[in-house]
Design an enzyme around this catalytic site. Sequence first.
Site, mmCIF file in Angstrom:
data_model
loop_
_atom_site.group_PDB
_atom_site.id
_atom_site.type_symbol
_atom_site.label_atom_id
_atom_site.label_comp_id
_atom_site.label_asym_id
_atom_site.label_seq_id
_atom_site.Cartn_x
_atom_site.Cartn_y
_atom_site.Cartn_z
ATOM 1 N N ARG A 70 -10.018 20.781 9.534
ATOM 2 C CA ARG A 70 -11.216 20.164 8.922
ATOM 3 C C ARG A 70 -11.653 18.917 9.689
ATOM 4 O O ARG A 70 -12.837 18.675 9.889
ATOM 5 C CB ARG A 70 -10.945 19.826 7.455
ATOM 6 N N ASN A 103 -17.940 12.986 -0.793
ATOM 7 C CA ASN A 103 -17.614 13.551 0.520
ATOM 8 C C ASN A 103 -16.547 12.734 1.234
ATOM 9 O O ASN A 103 -16.486 11.517 1.083
ATOM 10 C CB ASN A 103 -18.876 13.621 1.393
ATOM 11 N N VAL A 104 -15.769 13.438 2.031
ATOM 12 C CA VAL A 104 -14.692 12.783 2.771
ATOM 13 C C VAL A 104 -14.998 12.807 4.268
ATOM 14 O O VAL A 104 -14.133 12.541 5.094
ATOM 15 C CB VAL A 104 -13.334 13.478 2.486
ATOM 16 N N ASP A 105 -16.259 13.134 4.614
ATOM 17 C CA ASP A 105 -16.586 13.406 6.015
ATOM 18 C C ASP A 105 -17.017 12.186 6.829
ATOM 19 O O ASP A 105 -17.220 12.292 8.036
ATOM 20 C CB ASP A 105 -17.671 14.507 6.106
ATOM 21 N N HIS A 130 -13.544 10.444 -3.305
ATOM 22 C CA HIS A 130 -12.470 11.390 -2.996
ATOM 23 C C HIS A 130 -11.744 11.043 -1.704
ATOM 24 O O HIS A 130 -11.063 11.894 -1.129
ATOM 25 C CB HIS A 130 -13.024 12.823 -2.959
ATOM 26 N N CYS A 138 0.601 7.127 3.299
ATOM 27 C CA CYS A 138 2.002 7.501 3.198
ATOM 28 C C CYS A 138 2.259 8.161 1.847
ATOM 29 O O CYS A 138 1.865 7.625 0.815
ATOM 30 C CB CYS A 138 2.889 6.273 3.374
ATOM 31 N N CYS A 165 8.298 3.274 5.840
ATOM 32 C CA CYS A 165 9.349 3.840 4.961
ATOM 33 C C CYS A 165 9.844 5.205 5.425
ATOM 34 O O CYS A 165 10.804 5.722 4.860
ATOM 35 C CB CYS A 165 8.845 3.915 3.522
ATOM 36 N N GLY A 202 -27.166 17.186 -3.422
ATOM 37 C CA GLY A 202 -26.236 18.141 -2.823
ATOM 38 C C GLY A 202 -24.874 18.228 -3.473
ATOM 39 O O GLY A 202 -23.876 18.354 -2.770
ATOM 40 N N SER A 204 -22.688 20.199 -6.817
ATOM 41 C CA SER A 204 -22.718 21.153 -7.917
ATOM 42 C C SER A 204 -22.423 20.464 -9.251
ATOM 43 O O SER A 204 -22.530 21.100 -10.295
ATOM 44 C CB SER A 204 -21.700 22.274 -7.659
HETATM 45 P P1 OAD Z 1 -20.080 22.095 -3.827
HETATM 46 O O1 OAD Z 1 -19.766 22.993 -2.691
HETATM 47 O O2 OAD Z 1 -19.471 22.369 -5.141
HETATM 48 O O3 OAD Z 1 -21.646 22.039 -4.062
HETATM 49 C C1 OAD Z 1 -22.534 21.842 -3.009
HETATM 50 C C2 OAD Z 1 -23.936 21.709 -3.574
HETATM 51 O O4 OAD Z 1 -24.804 21.395 -2.516
HETATM 52 C C3 OAD Z 1 -24.464 22.964 -4.270
HETATM 53 O O5 OAD Z 1 -25.026 22.610 -5.519
HETATM 54 C C4 OAD Z 1 -25.544 23.456 -3.300
HETATM 55 O O6 OAD Z 1 -26.628 24.101 -3.970
HETATM 56 C C5 OAD Z 1 -25.993 22.173 -2.664
HETATM 57 N N1 OAD Z 1 -26.566 22.293 -1.302
HETATM 58 C C6 OAD Z 1 -26.287 23.208 -0.344
HETATM 59 N N2 OAD Z 1 -26.994 22.965 0.765
HETATM 60 C C7 OAD Z 1 -27.753 21.859 0.518
HETATM 61 C C8 OAD Z 1 -28.680 21.101 1.268
HETATM 62 N N3 OAD Z 1 -28.989 21.434 2.545
HETATM 63 N N4 OAD Z 1 -29.274 20.042 0.680
HETATM 64 C C9 OAD Z 1 -28.971 19.698 -0.597
HETATM 65 N N5 OAD Z 1 -28.096 20.375 -1.348
HETATM 66 C C10 OAD Z 1 -27.477 21.441 -0.812
HETATM 67 O O7 OAD Z 1 -19.734 20.598 -3.318
HETATM 68 P P2 OAD Z 1 -19.522 19.274 -4.187
HETATM 69 O O8 OAD Z 1 -20.378 19.256 -5.379
HETATM 70 O O9 OAD Z 1 -19.592 18.136 -3.247
HETATM 71 O O10 OAD Z 1 -13.365 17.679 -4.249
HETATM 72 O O11 OAD Z 1 -18.014 19.469 -4.643
HETATM 73 C C11 OAD Z 1 -17.404 18.473 -5.410
HETATM 74 C C12 OAD Z 1 -15.950 18.373 -5.078
HETATM 75 O O12 OAD Z 1 -15.334 19.674 -5.182
HETATM 76 C C13 OAD Z 1 -15.652 17.962 -3.659
HETATM 77 O O13 OAD Z 1 -15.699 16.571 -3.458
HETATM 78 C C14 OAD Z 1 -14.266 18.484 -3.468
HETATM 79 C C15 OAD Z 1 -14.445 19.854 -4.055
HETATM 80 O O14 OAD Z 1 -13.295 20.492 -4.479
HETATM 81 C C16 OAD Z 1 -12.138 17.405 -3.822
HETATM 82 O O15 OAD Z 1 -11.730 17.810 -2.753
HETATM 83 C C17 OAD Z 1 -11.335 16.577 -4.754
#
Ligand code: OAD
Length: 255
Positions: A70, A103-105, A130, A138, A165, A202, A204
Amino acid sequence: MKDLLEEARSLLGAARRVAFFTGAGISAESGVPTFRGEDGLWRSWRAEDLATPQAFRRDPRLVWEWYVWRRSVVSACRPNEGHLALARFALARPGRTAVITQNVDGLHREAAVRATGGADPASAYPLELHGSLFRDRCSGCGARTEALDSVDVSSLSTLPRCGRCGALLRPDVVWFGETLEAVVLARAMAAARAAEVCVVVGTSTLVYPAAYVPCATLEAGGAVVEVNPEETPLSDEAAVVLRGRAASLLPGLLA
Ligand code: OAD
């Protein structure tokens, strides 16, 4: 769409404080895979095998291998026009804008640096709920360090260890079943409560407690503007829904 954009722009124009709450979708056009979309990470891998403390205890090598992959994917990505528009907006309103991301990016941070052109980018740095792919932590004493340039994932004995550690290092990201860093979450919730408008881009909005962030704005009487090509559980609560992609819509919304 033009009317909706104008409506959202006038909400933002009238707001003294604005919060942004972002998820994987804002980075999709930079080439970073989302989690639940068509090519989403959780369609090809099981979170239980790769993103839980149990998975790391069971097979740290496998978990590291996935995170090294990643890191390499994300390292090749640059902020898009959406990240940059958001960073410019935040830099123009220091102290009145909060950028809160799941986001972690690291792309919000990079966008802030690029958008300042050398001045202090800190006011556009995000609260990273996140964690970050580009920090290590660590697994024993919790000490944080910048991510190592390279991690040898060929065997358990070559995995990186803490200089203090001796316990295994791990990526400094929040895994399923782990709590978010309390200070970061509290700052995010306070910023969301104080904001008259929360722009949700962006995500869900399925993962809690992060997904409480826009709820805090709504509960305090503020409005949500959603930018997402697809419907989410938050869509019905939003004052304005902009159905489309972040990199296309944010420059017009935030100019
Ligand atoms: P998701 O993959 O659940 O959702 C991505 C969202 O982005 C969806 O609603 C898409 O419709 C929307 N999307 C896609 N392309 C887009 C674009 N070009 N412009 C705008 N929106 C777009 O990702 P997250 O909601 O970020 O957690 O997920 C939340 C968390 O679930 C993450 O932080 C991660 C994951 O498991 C951990 O790792 C703890």
